[in-house]
Design a protein around this motif. Structure first.
Motif, short mmCIF file in Angstrom:
data_model
loop_
_atom_site.label_atom_id
_atom_site.label_comp_id
_atom_site.label_asym_id
_atom_site.label_seq_id
_atom_site.Cartn_x
_atom_site.Cartn_y
_atom_site.Cartn_z
N LEU A 151 1.13 -24.22 -11.04
CA LEU A 151 1.71 -24.60 -12.33
C LEU A 151 2.10 -26.07 -12.35
O LEU A 151 2.00 -26.73 -13.40
CB LEU A 151 2.92 -23.72 -12.66
CG LEU A 151 2.59 -22.24 -12.95
CD1 LEU A 151 3.87 -21.42 -13.04
CD2 LEU A 151 1.75 -22.10 -14.20
N GLN A 152 2.51 -26.62 -11.21
CA GLN A 152 2.78 -28.06 -11.14
C GLN A 152 1.49 -28.86 -11.31
O GLN A 152 1.47 -29.85 -12.02
CB GLN A 152 3.45 -28.43 -9.81
CG GLN A 152 4.94 -28.33 -9.86
CD GLN A 152 5.60 -28.95 -8.67
OE1 GLN A 152 5.08 -28.96 -7.56
NE2 GLN A 152 6.80 -29.47 -8.88
N GLN A 153 0.42 -28.42 -10.68
CA GLN A 153 -0.86 -29.12 -10.80
C GLN A 153 -1.35 -29.13 -12.25
O GLN A 153 -1.99 -30.07 -12.69
CB GLN A 153 -1.92 -28.48 -9.89
CG GLN A 153 -1.68 -28.72 -8.43
CD GLN A 153 -1.75 -30.18 -8.05
OE1 GLN A 153 -2.58 -30.92 -8.55
NE2 GLN A 153 -0.85 -30.61 -7.19
N LYS A 154 -1.04 -28.06 -12.98
CA LYS A 154 -1.47 -27.95 -14.38
C LYS A 154 -0.52 -28.69 -15.32
O LYS A 154 -0.76 -28.75 -16.52
CB LYS A 154 -1.56 -26.48 -14.78
CG LYS A 154 -2.66 -25.75 -14.05
CD LYS A 154 -2.66 -24.28 -14.37
CE LYS A 154 -3.77 -23.60 -13.57
NZ LYS A 154 -3.76 -22.16 -13.72
N GLY A 155 0.57 -29.22 -14.79
CA GLY A 155 1.52 -29.97 -15.60
C GLY A 155 2.51 -29.10 -16.35
O GLY A 155 3.25 -29.59 -17.20
N ILE A 156 2.56 -27.82 -16.04
CA ILE A 156 3.50 -26.93 -16.72
C ILE A 156 4.89 -27.07 -16.10
O ILE A 156 5.89 -27.08 -16.80
CB ILE A 156 2.99 -25.47 -16.67
CG1 ILE A 156 1.70 -25.38 -17.50
CG2 ILE A 156 4.04 -24.49 -17.17
CD1 ILE A 156 0.97 -24.07 -17.39
N ILE A 157 4.95 -27.19 -14.78
CA ILE A 157 6.21 -27.46 -14.09
C ILE A 157 6.17 -28.92 -13.64
O ILE A 157 5.22 -29.34 -12.98
CB ILE A 157 6.40 -26.52 -12.87
CG1 ILE A 157 6.52 -25.07 -13.33
CG2 ILE A 157 7.64 -26.94 -12.07
CD1 ILE A 157 6.62 -24.07 -12.20
N ALA A 158 7.20 -29.68 -14.00
CA ALA A 158 7.24 -31.11 -13.66
C ALA A 158 7.31 -31.31 -12.15
O ALA A 158 7.86 -30.49 -11.42
CB ALA A 158 8.45 -31.75 -14.33
N LEU A 218 9.38 -26.36 -22.09
CA LEU A 218 8.38 -25.68 -21.26
C LEU A 218 7.66 -24.60 -22.06
O LEU A 218 6.43 -24.47 -21.99
CB LEU A 218 9.04 -25.06 -20.02
CG LEU A 218 9.48 -26.02 -18.94
CD1 LEU A 218 10.34 -25.28 -17.90
CD2 LEU A 218 8.29 -26.66 -18.27
N THR A 219 8.41 -23.84 -22.82
CA THR A 219 7.82 -22.77 -23.63
C THR A 219 6.85 -23.34 -24.66
O THR A 219 5.73 -22.85 -24.81
CB THR A 219 8.92 -21.96 -24.35
OG1 THR A 219 9.79 -21.41 -23.36
CG2 THR A 219 8.33 -20.85 -25.19
N ILE A 220 7.25 -24.39 -25.34
CA ILE A 220 6.37 -25.03 -26.33
C ILE A 220 5.12 -25.57 -25.66
O ILE A 220 4.00 -25.41 -26.16
CB ILE A 220 7.13 -26.13 -27.11
CG1 ILE A 220 8.18 -25.47 -28.01
CG2 ILE A 220 6.18 -27.00 -27.91
CD1 ILE A 220 9.19 -26.44 -28.58
N GLY A 221 5.27 -26.21 -24.50
CA GLY A 221 4.12 -26.73 -23.77
C GLY A 221 3.14 -25.64 -23.37
O GLY A 221 1.92 -25.80 -23.50
N ILE A 222 3.67 -24.51 -22.93
CA ILE A 222 2.81 -23.38 -22.55
C ILE A 222 2.09 -22.84 -23.78
O ILE A 222 0.88 -22.57 -23.73
CB ILE A 222 3.64 -22.28 -21.87
CG1 ILE A 222 4.11 -22.77 -20.49
CG2 ILE A 222 2.84 -20.98 -21.75
CD1 ILE A 222 5.16 -21.90 -19.86
#
Length: 85
Positions: free
Chosen positions: A36-43, A62-66
């Protein structure tokens, strides 16, 4: 395993969340966390091995980004699918 508990933004961090009566919200294994970090979802600022806290505003971002990423995936799939017809 990284465990998540729900806690009010203004509540101090307990030494042992599982003993403080906090509601268990879920968990992530190491592989999923780094994916998830690699995908940019977790900073990148969050460390799997260190305690961290997500306030309400950050959880909303995070929710909006997902949701945006999910919509983009669905849209790309739909475009690719219709293009092949």
């Amino acid at each position: 395993m990284l465990d998540f508990f729900t806690i009010d933004d203004n509540q101090p961090k307990p030494d042992f969340p599982e003993k403080a009566g906090l509601d268990f919200a879920g968990q992530l294994d190491e592989k999923t966390f780094f994916s998830l970090q690699q995908k940019g979802i977790i900073a990148k600022e969050f460390d799997y091995y260190t305690d961290f806290r997500l306030d309400t505003a950050l959880k909303m971002r995070l929710t909006i980004g997902i949701l945006i990423r999910f919509d983009q995936i669905q849209t790309c799939y739909f475009i690719n699918f219709t293009h092949s017809l």
